[in-house]
Motif scaffolding. Structure first.
Motif, PDB file in Angstrom:
ATOM      1  N   ARG A 137       8.366   3.073   6.493  1.00 37.43           N
ATOM      2  CA  ARG A 137       7.894   3.030   5.112  1.00 37.43           C
ATOM      3  C   ARG A 137       7.182   4.316   4.703  1.00 37.43           C
ATOM      4  O   ARG A 137       6.504   4.365   3.683  1.00 37.43           O
ATOM      5  N   GLY A 138       7.328   5.353   5.498  1.00 38.00           N
ATOM      6  CA  GLY A 138       6.817   6.660   5.129  1.00 38.00           C
ATOM      7  C   GLY A 138       5.444   6.997   5.658  1.00 38.00           C
ATOM      8  O   GLY A 138       4.927   8.082   5.371  1.00 38.00           O
ATOM      9  N   TRP A 139       4.830   6.108   6.434  1.00 35.50           N
ATOM     10  CA  TRP A 139       3.529   6.413   7.021  1.00 35.50           C
ATOM     11  C   TRP A 139       3.714   7.379   8.191  1.00 35.50           C
ATOM     12  O   TRP A 139       4.706   7.319   8.917  1.00 35.50           O
ATOM     13  N   ARG A 140       2.750   8.259   8.352  1.00 35.08           N
ATOM     14  CA  ARG A 140       2.687   9.098   9.554  1.00 35.08           C
ATOM     15  C   ARG A 140       1.688   8.435  10.492  1.00 35.08           C
ATOM     16  O   ARG A 140       0.511   8.304  10.162  1.00 35.08           O
ATOM     17  N   LEU A 190     -11.901   6.343   8.600  1.00 35.20           N
ATOM     18  CA  LEU A 190     -11.156   6.144   7.360  1.00 35.20           C
ATOM     19  C   LEU A 190     -11.456   7.236   6.341  1.00 35.20           C
ATOM     20  O   LEU A 190     -12.607   7.652   6.172  1.00 35.20           O
ATOM     21  N   ARG A 191     -10.429   7.666   5.653  1.00 36.97           N
ATOM     22  CA  ARG A 191     -10.615   8.520   4.492  1.00 36.97           C
ATOM     23  C   ARG A 191     -11.140   7.669   3.329  1.00 36.97           C
ATOM     24  O   ARG A 191     -11.023   6.439   3.358  1.00 36.97           O
ATOM     25  N   PRO A 192     -11.705   8.287   2.305  1.00 39.76           N
ATOM     26  CA  PRO A 192     -12.101   7.511   1.125  1.00 39.76           C
ATOM     27  C   PRO A 192     -10.930   6.691   0.598  1.00 39.76           C
ATOM     28  O   PRO A 192      -9.812   7.195   0.449  1.00 39.76           O
ATOM     29  N   LEU A 206      -5.265   4.242   6.924  1.00 37.17           N
ATOM     30  CA  LEU A 206      -5.181   2.897   7.485  1.00 37.17           C
ATOM     31  C   LEU A 206      -5.448   2.970   8.975  1.00 37.17           C
ATOM     32  O   LEU A 206      -4.887   3.828   9.668  1.00 37.17           O
ATOM     33  N   VAL A 207      -6.318   2.087   9.444  1.00 40.69           N
ATOM     34  CA  VAL A 207      -6.455   1.881  10.886  1.00 40.69           C
ATOM     35  C   VAL A 207      -6.067   0.435  11.162  1.00 40.69           C
ATOM     36  O   VAL A 207      -6.632  -0.494  10.576  1.00 40.69           O
ATOM     37  N   ASN A 208      -5.092   0.257  12.031  1.00 44.33           N
ATOM     38  CA  ASN A 208      -4.543  -1.048  12.354  1.00 44.33           C
ATOM     39  C   ASN A 208      -5.006  -1.463  13.747  1.00 44.33           C
ATOM     40  O   ASN A 208      -4.730  -0.776  14.726  1.00 44.33           O
ATOM     41  N   ALA A 209      -5.716  -2.586  13.822  1.00 49.38           N
ATOM     42  CA  ALA A 209      -6.205  -3.087  15.110  1.00 49.38           C
ATOM     43  C   ALA A 209      -5.795  -4.543  15.239  1.00 49.38           C
ATOM     44  O   ALA A 209      -6.508  -5.443  14.792  1.00 49.38           O
ATOM     45  N   HIS A 210      -4.627  -4.760  15.810  1.00 48.93           N
ATOM     46  CA  HIS A 210      -4.101  -6.111  15.985  1.00 48.93           C
ATOM     47  C   HIS A 210      -4.322  -6.594  17.412  1.00 48.93           C
ATOM     48  O   HIS A 210      -3.866  -5.961  18.366  1.00 48.93           O
ATOM     49  N   LEU A 240       0.831  -1.206   0.000  1.00 48.90           N
ATOM     50  CA  LEU A 240       0.000   0.000   0.000  1.00 48.90           C
ATOM     51  C   LEU A 240       0.866   1.256   0.000  1.00 48.90           C
ATOM     52  O   LEU A 240       1.931   1.281   0.627  1.00 48.90           O
ATOM     53  N   PRO A 241       0.420   2.319  -0.670  1.00 48.49           N
ATOM     54  CA  PRO A 241       1.167   3.582  -0.607  1.00 48.49           C
ATOM     55  C   PRO A 241       1.033   4.179   0.785  1.00 48.49           C
ATOM     56  O   PRO A 241      -0.014   4.068   1.430  1.00 48.49           O
ATOM     57  N   PRO A 242       2.094   4.819   1.297  1.00 44.55           N
ATOM     58  CA  PRO A 242       2.023   5.374   2.652  1.00 44.55           C
ATOM     59  C   PRO A 242       1.060   6.556   2.728  1.00 44.55           C
ATOM     60  O   PRO A 242       0.813   7.252   1.751  1.00 44.55           O
ATOM     61  N   GLY A 243       0.538   6.759   3.911  1.00 45.71           N
ATOM     62  CA  GLY A 243      -0.378   7.862   4.181  1.00 45.71           C
ATOM     63  C   GLY A 243      -0.432   8.079   5.682  1.00 45.71           C
ATOM     64  O   GLY A 243       0.575   7.970   6.375  1.00 45.71           O
TER      65      GLY A 243
END
Length: 211
Positions: A61-64, A134-136, A109-113, A39-42
């Motif tokens: 990987r460039g995600w904030r 989530l954004r579109p 992205l929302v990560n829920a592990h 996935l592209p970072p965001g």
């Protein structure tokens, strides 16, 4: 105002992380690396960041990353690790009790592990909040335990592990707005904190908001 239950939960997780050694390079969760690598970072939100392996992997990987955990110990450690790795500008770690409220912001992205706890937590409400944050085009990744590992804090032989389809139903996502990209169990060999290996099952749900 925090409730007594919330205070108990915070104390419990404070003690859990305080008892663990400080990781120098915490590992990311395998399912995150499998699913998110392409996935592209965001902008990402990491719910229950724990030792910070997922947040640091994303940041590299460039995600904030906005990373939250109920344990101040976990948050302080992640902040220190991010700074030491030169990733401080990419990781914003804060103490947050999801039983009380949901973090603000919009995310790709929302990560829920493994968002499991022995204390009260309305997971369906939390995950609905995550979907709506989530954004579109953004994705919600939910990975739950589908079996009991030998090192798990929950050794209840009658423990119930909701399948991903049940988790998705609890979110109540309108098919006109959200698409279920993946909802399935998947087995793997995992390594526990003490180095033991065991076969475990993950319940994986990937929900994508329409562009």
């Amino acid at each position: 105002m925090s409730t007594p239950e919330a205070a108990d939960a915070a104390t419990y997780w404070q003690d859990v992380y305080a008892a663990r050694p400080v990781p120098t390079d915490p590992r990311p969760n395998v399912r995150l690396t499998e699913i998110v690598a392409a996935l592209p970072p965001g902008a990402a939100l990491d719910l229950g960041c724990g030792n910070g392996g997922d947040a640091l992997w994303l940041a590299r990987r460039g995600w904030r990353v906005s990373a939250v955990d109920i344990s101040a110990v976990a948050v302080e450690r992640l902040t220190g690790l991010a700074g030491a790795c030169g990733l401080g500008e990419f990781v914003d770690a804060r103490q947050h009790d999801l039983h009380e409220s949901f973090p603000g912001g919009r995310f790709d992205l929302v990560n829920a592990h493994y968002l499991h706890t022995p204390h009260a937590l309305d997971r369906s409400t939390v995950l609905r909040g995550a979907a709506h944050a989530l954004r579109p085009g953004g994705r919600l990744l939910v990975v739950d335990h589908g079996s009991t590992a030998p090192w798990s804090w929950n050794q209840d032989p009658d423990a119930y592990f909701p399948p991903p389809s049940e988790v998705a139903a609890g979110i109540g996502a309108d098919p006109a707005t959200w698409t279920i990209e993946r909802a399935e169990p998947s087995s793997r060999v995992a390594t526990g904190p003490d180095g033991r290996k065991a076969e475990v099952t993950d319940h994986i749900l990937v929900l994508r908001r329409a562009s």
